[in-house]
Design a protein around this motif. Structure first.
Motif, PDB file in Angstrom:
ATOM      1  N   ARG A 146      -5.896  18.949 -42.955  1.00 48.85           N
ATOM      2  CA  ARG A 146      -4.699  18.114 -43.074  1.00 48.85           C
ATOM      3  C   ARG A 146      -4.467  17.202 -41.876  1.00 48.85           C
ATOM      4  NH1 ARG A 146      -0.957  21.268 -46.035  1.00 48.85           N
ATOM      5  NH2 ARG A 146      -0.714  22.647 -44.239  1.00 48.85           N
ATOM      6  N   THR A 147      -4.941  17.565 -40.681  1.00 45.99           N
ATOM      7  CA  THR A 147      -4.651  16.761 -39.496  1.00 45.99           C
ATOM      8  C   THR A 147      -5.201  15.343 -39.612  1.00 45.99           C
ATOM      9  OG1 THR A 147      -6.628  17.689 -38.434  1.00 45.99           O
ATOM     10  CG2 THR A 147      -4.514  18.723 -37.931  1.00 45.99           C
ATOM     11  N   THR A 148      -6.128  15.126 -40.513  1.00 42.86           N
ATOM     12  CA  THR A 148      -6.647  13.778 -40.765  1.00 42.86           C
ATOM     13  C   THR A 148      -5.522  12.819 -41.111  1.00 42.86           C
ATOM     14  OG1 THR A 148      -8.769  14.633 -41.522  1.00 42.86           O
ATOM     15  CG2 THR A 148      -8.176  12.439 -42.266  1.00 42.86           C
ATOM     16  N   PHE A 149      -4.462  13.317 -41.738  1.00 47.75           N
ATOM     17  CA  PHE A 149      -3.365  12.472 -42.212  1.00 47.75           C
ATOM     18  C   PHE A 149      -2.161  12.492 -41.282  1.00 47.75           C
ATOM     19  CE2 PHE A 149      -5.768  13.959 -45.927  1.00 47.75           C
ATOM     20  CZ  PHE A 149      -6.197  12.740 -46.429  1.00 47.75           C
ATOM     21  N   ALA A 150      -2.344  12.995 -40.050  1.00 49.52           N
ATOM     22  CA  ALA A 150      -1.219  13.147 -39.130  1.00 49.52           C
ATOM     23  C   ALA A 150      -0.567  11.818 -38.754  1.00 49.52           C
ATOM     24  CB  ALA A 150      -1.663  13.889 -37.872  1.00 49.52           C
ATOM     25  N   GLY A 151      -1.301  10.721 -38.790  1.00 50.98           N
ATOM     26  CA  GLY A 151      -0.717   9.427 -38.432  1.00 50.98           C
ATOM     27  C   GLY A 151      -0.056   8.710 -39.587  1.00 50.98           C
ATOM     28  N   LEU A 152      -0.109   9.310 -40.774  1.00 47.28           N
ATOM     29  CA  LEU A 152       0.465   8.693 -41.967  1.00 47.28           C
ATOM     30  C   LEU A 152       1.986   8.806 -41.928  1.00 47.28           C
ATOM     31  CD1 LEU A 152      -1.168   7.421 -44.325  1.00 47.28           C
ATOM     32  CD2 LEU A 152      -0.728   9.509 -45.618  1.00 47.28           C
ATOM     33  N   ALA A 153       2.669   7.767 -42.349  1.00 41.84           N
ATOM     34  CA  ALA A 153       4.131   7.806 -42.405  1.00 41.84           C
ATOM     35  C   ALA A 153       4.589   8.969 -43.276  1.00 41.84           C
ATOM     36  CB  ALA A 153       4.676   6.492 -42.952  1.00 41.84           C
ATOM     37  N   GLY A 154       5.625   9.658 -42.849  1.00 42.11           N
ATOM     38  CA  GLY A 154       6.164  10.770 -43.625  1.00 42.11           C
ATOM     39  C   GLY A 154       5.473  12.086 -43.392  1.00 42.11           C
ATOM     40  N   GLY A 168       3.507   7.965 -46.712  1.00 39.69           N
ATOM     41  CA  GLY A 168       2.935   6.630 -46.597  1.00 39.69           C
ATOM     42  C   GLY A 168       1.704   6.400 -47.446  1.00 39.69           C
ATOM     43  N   VAL A 169       1.773   6.677 -48.730  1.00 33.43           N
ATOM     44  CA  VAL A 169       0.664   6.403 -49.635  1.00 33.43           C
ATOM     45  C   VAL A 169       1.237   5.991 -50.986  1.00 33.43           C
ATOM     46  CG1 VAL A 169       0.502   8.867 -50.228  1.00 33.43           C
ATOM     47  CG2 VAL A 169      -1.416   7.342 -50.707  1.00 33.43           C
ATOM     48  N   GLU A 170       0.724   4.886 -51.526  1.00 34.84           N
ATOM     49  CA  GLU A 170       1.224   4.432 -52.825  1.00 34.84           C
ATOM     50  C   GLU A 170       0.165   3.604 -53.539  1.00 34.84           C
ATOM     51  OE1 GLU A 170       4.320   1.345 -52.649  1.00 34.84           O
ATOM     52  OE2 GLU A 170       3.994   1.282 -50.474  1.00 34.84           O
ATOM     53  N   ALA A 171       0.275   3.601 -54.872  1.00 32.97           N
ATOM     54  CA  ALA A 171      -0.605   2.791 -55.713  1.00 32.97           C
ATOM     55  C   ALA A 171       0.137   1.506 -56.049  1.00 32.97           C
ATOM     56  CB  ALA A 171      -0.971   3.546 -56.984  1.00 32.97           C
ATOM     57  N   LEU A 172      -0.342   0.379 -55.510  1.00 30.92           N
ATOM     58  CA  LEU A 172       0.310  -0.899 -55.790  1.00 30.92           C
ATOM     59  C   LEU A 172       0.034  -1.341 -57.220  1.00 30.92           C
ATOM     60  CD1 LEU A 172      -0.344  -2.836 -52.453  1.00 30.92           C
ATOM     61  CD2 LEU A 172       1.596  -1.389 -53.097  1.00 30.92           C
ATOM     62  N   ASP A 173      -1.139  -0.988 -57.724  1.00 28.70           N
ATOM     63  CA  ASP A 173      -1.475  -1.143 -59.129  1.00 28.70           C
ATOM     64  C   ASP A 173      -2.609  -0.157 -59.411  1.00 28.70           C
ATOM     65  OD1 ASP A 173      -3.989  -2.381 -58.453  1.00 28.70           O
ATOM     66  OD2 ASP A 173      -2.980  -4.320 -58.310  1.00 28.70           O
ATOM     67  N   GLU A 174      -3.262  -0.278 -60.552  1.00 28.31           N
ATOM     68  CA  GLU A 174      -4.218   0.741 -60.958  1.00 28.31           C
ATOM     69  C   GLU A 174      -5.382   0.907 -59.971  1.00 28.31           C
ATOM     70  OE1 GLU A 174      -6.445   2.217 -65.092  1.00 28.31           O
ATOM     71  OE2 GLU A 174      -5.755   0.139 -64.886  1.00 28.31           O
ATOM     72  N   TYR A 175      -5.742  -0.184 -59.303  1.00 28.42           N
ATOM     73  CA  TYR A 175      -6.906  -0.121 -58.419  1.00 28.42           C
ATOM     74  C   TYR A 175      -6.619  -0.649 -57.008  1.00 28.42           C
ATOM     75  CZ  TYR A 175      -9.508   0.986 -62.641  1.00 28.42           C
ATOM     76  OH  TYR A 175      -9.961   1.590 -63.797  1.00 28.42           O
ATOM     77  N   THR A 176      -5.364  -0.585 -56.596  1.00 25.42           N
ATOM     78  CA  THR A 176      -5.001  -1.027 -55.245  1.00 25.42           C
ATOM     79  C   THR A 176      -4.202   0.071 -54.554  1.00 25.42           C
ATOM     80  OG1 THR A 176      -4.870  -3.316 -56.045  1.00 25.42           O
ATOM     81  CG2 THR A 176      -3.974  -2.859 -53.860  1.00 25.42           C
ATOM     82  N   LEU A 177      -4.736   0.556 -53.438  1.00 22.77           N
ATOM     83  CA  LEU A 177      -4.155   1.673 -52.690  1.00 22.77           C
ATOM     84  C   LEU A 177      -3.601   1.162 -51.371  1.00 22.77           C
ATOM     85  CD1 LEU A 177      -3.890   4.831 -52.171  1.00 22.77           C
ATOM     86  CD2 LEU A 177      -6.142   4.636 -51.067  1.00 22.77           C
ATOM     87  N   LYS A 178      -2.413   1.628 -51.024  1.00 25.41           N
ATOM     88  CA  LYS A 178      -1.792   1.240 -49.754  1.00 25.41           C
ATOM     89  C   LYS A 178      -1.471   2.481 -48.927  1.00 25.41           C
ATOM     90  CE  LYS A 178       2.110  -1.327 -47.734  1.00 25.41           C
ATOM     91  NZ  LYS A 178       3.349  -2.093 -48.018  1.00 25.41           N
ATOM     92  N   LEU A 179      -1.924   2.474 -47.668  1.00 26.68           N
ATOM     93  CA  LEU A 179      -1.594   3.526 -46.726  1.00 26.68           C
ATOM     94  C   LEU A 179      -0.713   2.931 -45.633  1.00 26.68           C
ATOM     95  CD1 LEU A 179      -5.041   5.332 -46.211  1.00 26.68           C
ATOM     96  CD2 LEU A 179      -3.262   5.826 -47.897  1.00 26.68           C
ATOM     97  N   THR A 180       0.385   3.611 -45.320  1.00 23.79           N
ATOM     98  CA  THR A 180       1.315   3.151 -44.288  1.00 23.79           C
ATOM     99  C   THR A 180       1.356   4.172 -43.156  1.00 23.79           C
ATOM    100  OG1 THR A 180       2.653   2.007 -45.943  1.00 23.79           O
ATOM    101  CG2 THR A 180       3.680   2.432 -43.813  1.00 23.79           C
ATOM    102  N   PHE A 181       1.344   3.675 -41.920  1.00 20.43           N
ATOM    103  CA  PHE A 181       1.214   4.538 -40.752  1.00 20.43           C
ATOM    104  C   PHE A 181       2.437   4.449 -39.844  1.00 20.43           C
ATOM    105  CE2 PHE A 181      -2.878   3.123 -42.288  1.00 20.43           C
ATOM    106  CZ  PHE A 181      -3.609   4.297 -42.374  1.00 20.43           C
ATOM    107  N   THR A 182       2.535   5.384 -38.927  1.00 25.63           N
ATOM    108  CA  THR A 182       3.666   5.419 -37.996  1.00 25.63           C
ATOM    109  C   THR A 182       3.473   4.479 -36.822  1.00 25.63           C
ATOM    110  OG1 THR A 182       2.660   7.307 -36.858  1.00 25.63           O
ATOM    111  CG2 THR A 182       4.262   7.797 -38.593  1.00 25.63           C
ATOM    112  N   SER A 183       2.261   3.989 -36.637  1.00 26.99           N
ATOM    113  CA  SER A 183       1.966   3.042 -35.559  1.00 26.99           C
ATOM    114  C   SER A 183       0.934   2.050 -36.058  1.00 26.99           C
ATOM    115  CB  SER A 183       1.455   3.780 -34.315  1.00 26.99           C
ATOM    116  OG  SER A 183       0.252   4.471 -34.608  1.00 26.99           O
TER     117      SER A 183
END
Length: 541
Positions: A146-154, A168-183
Motif C-alpha cells: 500500500r505504501t506505493t500510494f502514500a502520495g495520493l490525495a486522500g 485521488g483517483v478517478e475515471a474521467l471517461d471509459e479509458y482516461t484515468l486521473k491520479l491526484t497527489f498531495t504535492s
C-alpha cells in the motif's frame, strides 16, 4: 455458491483448459487416419525455459512478503502496468498510450490503450484502475504494497485511504484515468519510481470477496490478469508455467509457453550453456569473472550502458554519532582498490547515490582516500578504540574483509558478522549493527535512494534529528522547475556530504549474456523489473 467462488472456479477451469490444449498440441496421440487421409503434421509447442534464482512469494501482486524484484519480475508478466520503463529512465507506453501533467502538476492524466483486455476477455477500463487503487488503499484490505500510494490525495503516510477524504483517483471517461497527489508530481518521475508496484486487477471478478479476505483468497492460486502472459500452472516455490497472451495489446509473445524455474544463482549460467535454459533474469547477468566462461561457450556478452548496482556502506548514526568519526571511516577506505577488487573494470567510484551523467549529478572530484587525515579526524572525534560490528551477506564477505583491513590500518576496530540480507537490514534498522555493506538497484531519479531513508518510519541510518533532512527533501519534492530543483538537490547533497549519514562507494555496470535462442530481449530494462516479453521470439530449440 458465492459468485466469487464461481469466478475462482472459472479461472481454474480456464487454466486447466490451457494446460489441456498445450498437452494435446505437443504430446497428445494422433487421431487414427483412414487410408484415404494424409497424416496431419502436428506442430510442437514452443517453450521458453527461463531461470530465476529466488522464488516469488505470492501471485497476488499487492501481497509480496519480501517485496523483492524476484516477485515483481513475475507480476510484470501476469499483470499490466501503466508504462514500460527502460534502464535510462525513459518511459514507453504499455497499459497507458500516453500521459500528461494536470492541475498545475498536482495530477497526472493517463490515456489508456483501448485494446487492453483481461485474460477472460473483459476489456480493461479506467474504472478497473480506479477500483484496483480504491481496493488496495482500503484500510480493511491487508495488502503489503500500500505504501506505493502514500502520495495520493486522500491517503495517509502508509497509503491507506483516510475516511471522509476524497481519494485521488478517478475515471474521467471509459479509458482516461486521473491520479491526484498531495504535492506536485512529474509524470516520468512518478512512473520511474512507482510503476513497478502498480498493477491493474480484474476487479469485476473480485466483487464478492470481502476486502479483509482478498489477499489470501483462492483466486490467486490461478489468477487472471491482463499482462502479456497467462497463468497455466505452478509448483509453489519451484516452477511457474505461463502461456502467451495472444490478445495482448502490444503484441503476442513469440512463444507458446514460458516455463520459469527456480535454481541456485551459481547454476544459471551453467544451465544456459548446457541448453537447459533459454534465458535467465535479471537480463542474463553474469560476473566479470564468469564472462570468459560464457564467451568460450559461444555466447555474446555485453555491458549495460547505465549502471545497474549501487554499493554503499551503511552507518548506524546512533552508535557512530560523530560526523567526524563517520568522515574518518570514509577517509580510511581506499574506494578505488575496493571497487577494483569487487567489480573489476565494471565499477565506477562515487561520492553520491545519484547516477553519474544525469542533470542532477555533481562534480566528479572523487578524492577521499586519506589515511593520515582519517587518523586526525579520529582524534578530533575522541575515538577510544571501540569495536564496531560490520554486517554483510556471504556474497559480500571478501569485500567486508577488505573494508575491515582498511579501517584497521587507521586504528578503527571492526568485527564482521555474516548474515542473510533480511537480517542485515533488520539489524541496521533496530540498531543491532554499526555498519553494513549493501547494494541496491538505482534509478535515474535524484532521490531514488535518499528520498525514503530519512523518514520517521524508515530512519534506517538512525539519525537523531531528521528535521533538516525532511525540510530539504520536502523542498525538492515540491519544486517542478528543473533548474531550481537541481539547485535544491545540490544543497541536499552538500548537507549529506557534511553529515555523512552513509558512505557511497561505487556504481557497477551489469554484464548481459545474450540468449542464443530468444531474440528481441531488452536486457538492461530487466533491472527496472520489467521485461518486454511481447517482443520476444523463440527462434531455435
Amino acid at each position: 455458491m458465492k459468485s466469487h467462488n464461481r469466478s475462482r472456479l472459472a479461472a481454474l477451469a480456464l487454466a486447466a483448459a490451457l494446460v489441456g490444449s498445450l498437452f494435446l498440441s505437443s504430446c497428445g496421440k494422433e487421431k487414427p487416419q483412414s487410408p484415404q487421409q494424409a497424416p496431419q503434421e502436428q506442430t510442437a509447442a514452443v517453450n521458453v525455459n527461463y531461470g530465476i534464482s529466488n522464488p516469488w512469494d505470492s501471485l497476488m501482486p499487492y501481497y509480496s512478503v519480501s517485496g523483492s524484484n524476484y516477485a515483481r519480475i513475475i507480476y510484470d508478466k501476469l499483470y499490466d502496468r501503466l508504462a514500460y520503463v527502460q534502464a535510462d529512465g525513459t518511459c514507453q507506453p504499455r497499459a497507458a498510450e500516453r500521459w500528461e501533467s494536470a492541475d498545475d502538476g498536482y495530477a497526472i492524466v493517463f490515456f489508456l490503450n483501448q485494446k487492453a483486455a483481461f485474460h477472460d476477455g473483459t476489456p480493461v477500463t479506467a474504472q478497473h484502475w480506479v477500483d484496483t487503487i480504491t481496493l488496495v488503499t482500503n484500510p480493511a484490505c491487508q495488502t503489503l504494497g500500500r505504501t506505493t500510494f502514500a502520495g495520493l490525495a486522500g491517503t495517509d503516510e502508509t497509503g491507506a485511504a483516510v475516511a471522509g477524504e476524497k481519494l485521488g483517483v478517478e475515471a474521467l471517461d471509459e479509458y482516461t484515468l486521473k491520479l491526484t497527489f498531495t504535492s506536485p508530481t512529474l509524470p516520468e518521475e512518478f512512473l520511474v519510481d512507482k510503476n513497478r508496484d502498480i498493477y491493474v486487477l480484474p476487479t469485476h471478478l473480485l466483487q464478492d470477496i470481502p476486502p479483509e479476505e482478498l489477499m489470501t483468497d483462492d483466486f490467486w492460486l490461478a489468477p487472471v490478469g491482463s499482462g502479456p502472459c497467462q497463468y497455466v500452472s505452478e509448483v509453489s516455490g519451484s516452477t511457474l508455467v505461463l502461456k502467451s497472451n495472444q490478445n495482448y495489446q502490444l503484441g503476442a509473445p513469440g512463444f507458446d509457453t514460458l516455463t520459469i524455474t527456480v535454481m541456485d544463482k551459481a547454476n544459471l549460467l551453467t544451465a544456459l550453456i548446457a541448453g537447459d535454459l533459454d534465458y535467465y533474469t535479471f537480463g542474463g547477468s553474469v560476473s566479470e569473472e564468469n564472462r570468459p566462461v560464457a564467451e568460450k561457450a559461444g555466447f555474446t556478452v555485453q555491458a549495460g550502458e547505465v549502471p545497474s548496482t549501487f554499493y554503499e556502506l551503511m552507518i548506524n548514526n546512533e552508535s557512530i554519532a560523530s560526523a567526524d568519526l563517520r568522515h574518518a571511516i570514509e577517509k580510511a577506505l581506499d574506494k578505488q582498490l575496493l571497487c577494483q577488487q569487487n567489480s573489476g573494470t565494471l565499477g565506477t567510484v562515487t561520492n553520491s547515490s545519484i547516477l553519474p551523467d544525469t542533470p542532477y549529478s555533481g562534480p566528479s572530484d572523487l578524492t577521499t582516500y586519506d589515511p593520515d587525515q582519517a587518523k586526525q579526524l579520529l582524534d578530533k572525534a575522541g575515538y577510544q578504540g571501540e569495536t564496531y560490528t560490520l554486517a554483510c551477506t556471504s556474497a559480500r564477505a571478501s569485500l567486508a574483509a577488505l573494508i575491515q583491513q582498511n579501517l584497521a590500518a587507521v586504528g578503527i576496530q571492526v568485527e564482521i558478522e555474516t548474515v542473510d540480507s533480511a537480517t542485515m537490514f533488520a539489524g541496521m534498522n533496530d540498531g543491532t549493527y554499526d555498519l553494513a555493506v549493501a547494494s541496491h538497484t538505482p534509478t535515474t531519479l535524484p532521490l531514488w535512494f535518499t528520498g525514503s531513508r530519512f523518514t520517521p518510519d524508515h530512519n534506517i541510518f538512525r539519525v537523531a534529528d531528521l528535521s533538516h533532512y525532511t525540510t530539504l527533501l520536502d523542498a525538492i519534492n515540491q519544486e517542478t522547475h528543473e533548474t531550481a530543483r537541481i539547485d535544491l538537490v545540490d544543497e541536499f547533497e552538500a548537507y549529506l556530504d557534511q553529515e555523512k549519514p552513509f558512505i557511497p562507494l561505487w556504481f557497477t555496470h551489469a554484464l548481459h549474456v545474450q540468449s542464443k535462442t530468444v531474440t528481441g530481449i531488452d536486457y538492461p530494462a530487466a533491472s527496472c523489473c520489467n521485461e518486454n516479453v511481447w517482443q520476444w521470439e523463440k527462434t531455435a530449440s
